[in-house]
Motif scaffolding. Structure first.
Motif, PDB file in Angstrom:
ATOM      1  N   THR A 109      39.627  41.774  53.539  1.00  0.00           N
ATOM      2  CA  THR A 109      38.413  41.549  54.324  1.00  0.00           C
ATOM      3  C   THR A 109      38.103  40.064  54.441  1.00  0.00           C
ATOM      4  N   HIS A 110      37.178  39.748  55.307  1.00  0.00           N
ATOM      5  CA  HIS A 110      36.771  38.347  55.476  1.00  0.00           C
ATOM      6  C   HIS A 110      36.051  37.816  54.228  1.00  0.00           C
ATOM      7  N   LEU A 111      35.692  38.688  53.316  1.00  0.00           N
ATOM      8  CA  LEU A 111      35.075  38.271  52.048  1.00  0.00           C
ATOM      9  C   LEU A 111      36.098  38.199  50.918  1.00  0.00           C
ATOM     10  N   GLY A 112      37.348  38.480  51.224  1.00  0.00           N
ATOM     11  CA  GLY A 112      38.409  38.514  50.219  1.00  0.00           C
ATOM     12  C   GLY A 112      38.921  39.927  50.022  1.00  0.00           C
ATOM     13  N   TRP A 113      39.825  40.067  49.100  1.00  0.00           N
ATOM     14  CA  TRP A 113      40.425  41.385  48.835  1.00  0.00           C
ATOM     15  C   TRP A 113      39.456  42.242  48.030  1.00  0.00           C
ATOM     16  N   ILE A 114      39.278  43.472  48.467  1.00  0.00           N
ATOM     17  CA  ILE A 114      38.421  44.412  47.749  1.00  0.00           C
ATOM     18  C   ILE A 114      39.106  44.788  46.437  1.00  0.00           C
ATOM     19  N   GLY A 115      38.375  44.689  45.358  1.00  0.00           N
ATOM     20  CA  GLY A 115      38.897  45.098  44.068  1.00  0.00           C
ATOM     21  C   GLY A 115      39.577  44.014  43.257  1.00  0.00           C
TER      22      GLY A 115
END
Length: 118
Positions: A109-115
């Motif tokens: 995601t644009h916020l970084g990798w989930i998890g």
């Protein structure tokens, strides 16, 4: 900086509740509808590129603002409601770290990798 961004998203989520409260709906409609934009994940059944496009469309705040504005302009409570729900849902998602998706992977995601802890 991360906490500052989360506070901004929390403020936007609270704004969506205030906007919703100005509409002629009973209170339980907001919590009943707040997760509906996640049905856009169905696009991932086709492939990640289509899934990301569909997901991002229903999670983009400008789309939410457009729905809300058009609904207000047309005096359509259902379109205005859709805008308030889309806006609130997007803010809530970003508060929890779920951003707009890149076409390679749902977790990118644009916020970084989930998890992943960065």
């Amino acid at each position: 900086m991360n906490n500052l961004l989360k506070l901004e998203e929390l403020g936007q989520f609270l704004l969506s509740i205030i906007l919703f409260s100005q509409l002629d709906y009973v209170w339980w409609v907001f919590p009943a509808c707040i997760l509906l934009p996640d049905f856009s994940m169905i696009g991932y059944l086709a492939n990640p590129k289509k899934g990301a496009w569909l997901y991002n469309f229903f999670h983009h705040k400008l789309v939410a603002i457009a729905f809300f504005s058009i609904g207000f302009w047309l005096d359509s409570s259902i379109i205005t409601l859709i805008g308030a729900i889309l806006f609130g849902h997007s803010a809530m998602d970003r508060f929890f770290g779920y951003g707009l998706k890149f076409k390679d992977d749902f977790k990118n995601t644009h916020l970084g990798w989930i998890g992943k802890n960065n």
